[in-house]
Design a protein around this motif. Structure first.
Motif, mmCIF file in Angstrom:
data_model
loop_
_atom_site.group_PDB
_atom_site.id
_atom_site.type_symbol
_atom_site.label_atom_id
_atom_site.label_comp_id
_atom_site.label_asym_id
_atom_site.label_seq_id
_atom_site.Cartn_x
_atom_site.Cartn_y
_atom_site.Cartn_z
ATOM 1 N N PRO A 91 -41.391 -21.970 24.444
ATOM 2 C CA PRO A 91 -42.535 -22.626 24.515
ATOM 3 C C PRO A 91 -43.621 -22.273 25.251
ATOM 4 O O PRO A 91 -43.165 -21.745 26.354
ATOM 5 C CB PRO A 91 -41.851 -24.258 24.831
ATOM 6 N N ARG A 92 -44.921 -22.532 24.792
ATOM 7 C CA ARG A 92 -46.081 -21.974 25.581
ATOM 8 C C ARG A 92 -46.999 -22.942 25.737
ATOM 9 O O ARG A 92 -48.233 -22.712 25.940
ATOM 10 C CB ARG A 92 -46.649 -20.726 24.817
ATOM 11 N N GLY A 93 -46.656 -24.063 25.800
ATOM 12 C CA GLY A 93 -47.655 -25.138 25.993
ATOM 13 C C GLY A 93 -47.727 -26.178 24.898
ATOM 14 O O GLY A 93 -47.132 -26.091 23.611
ATOM 15 N N ASN A 94 -48.371 -27.464 24.807
ATOM 16 C CA ASN A 94 -48.584 -28.393 23.842
ATOM 17 C C ASN A 94 -49.225 -28.029 22.463
ATOM 18 O O ASN A 94 -48.505 -28.370 21.430
ATOM 19 C CB ASN A 94 -49.066 -29.591 24.242
ATOM 20 N N ASN A 95 -50.125 -27.153 22.609
ATOM 21 C CA ASN A 95 -50.905 -26.732 21.589
ATOM 22 C C ASN A 95 -50.716 -25.073 21.014
ATOM 23 O O ASN A 95 -51.319 -24.802 20.183
ATOM 24 C CB ASN A 95 -52.351 -26.770 21.655
ATOM 25 N N ARG A 96 -49.612 -24.617 21.454
ATOM 26 C CA ARG A 96 -49.367 -23.059 21.141
ATOM 27 C C ARG A 96 -47.728 -23.380 20.585
ATOM 28 O O ARG A 96 -46.931 -23.696 21.120
ATOM 29 C CB ARG A 96 -49.427 -22.311 22.363
ATOM 30 N N GLU A 97 -47.681 -22.302 19.652
ATOM 31 C CA GLU A 97 -46.517 -22.025 19.038
ATOM 32 C C GLU A 97 -45.608 -21.370 19.785
ATOM 33 O O GLU A 97 -46.045 -20.538 20.730
ATOM 34 C CB GLU A 97 -46.643 -21.422 17.753
#
Length: 146
Positions: A91-97
């Motif tokens: 996971p790379r944050g809320n808005n990134r795949e």
């Protein structure tokens, strides 16, 4: 005759692709000697292509991996003199795949229970080069613990 040769070629190709096995001499737990800060690098490779990799340290006589930097592997492979580890998507944050990482170890020397390799993280190397930083390979010596 052409059909027989074609069939043999197809079966051979399928067997080569599906029948590939991991180099079992790399299956197991590998660690580096602790550096000046007491940190180690660990690679644990399973025969099915899974495993774990990351930095860690010794605590109460046991190896503990850094919780935020350990990576579960979805696949690893040996091609020529290169060990390639591919992580499960991270996971790379809320808005990134989520994204997989590829870690590369260029093997310089391999003995029964140890190997020496240059480590590379292609994405990190690229980011450092773009920032004007000099990228130098990191030489690591791994010893098998199991």
């Amino acid at each position: 005759m052409k059909k027989i040769l074609s069939s043999i070629l197809i079966i051979t190709c399928i067997n080569c692709v599906l029948g590939q096995e991991k180099d079992t001499s790399y299956v197991g737990k590998w660690i580096t000697e602790p550096n000046a800060n007491g940190m180690i690098n660990l690679i644990n490779l399973n025969g099915d292509g899974s495993g774990i990799a990351g930095p860690g340290f010794y605590k109460n006589g046991k190896i503990e991996l850094s919780r935020f930097m350990k990576s579960d592997l979805q696949d690893w492979k040996i091609e020529k003199d290169t060990l390639t580890l591919i992580t499960k998507p991270i996971p790379r944050g809320n808005n990134r795949e989520p994204k997989s990482m590829t870690l590369i170890y260029i093997i310089l020397e391999k003995e029964k229970d140890k190997f020496t390799a240059y480590y590379s993280d292609p994405e990190m190397d690229k980011m450092m080069e773009e920032a004007g930083e000099k990228v130098e390979p990191i030489k690591l010596e791994f010893k098998k613990t199991e």
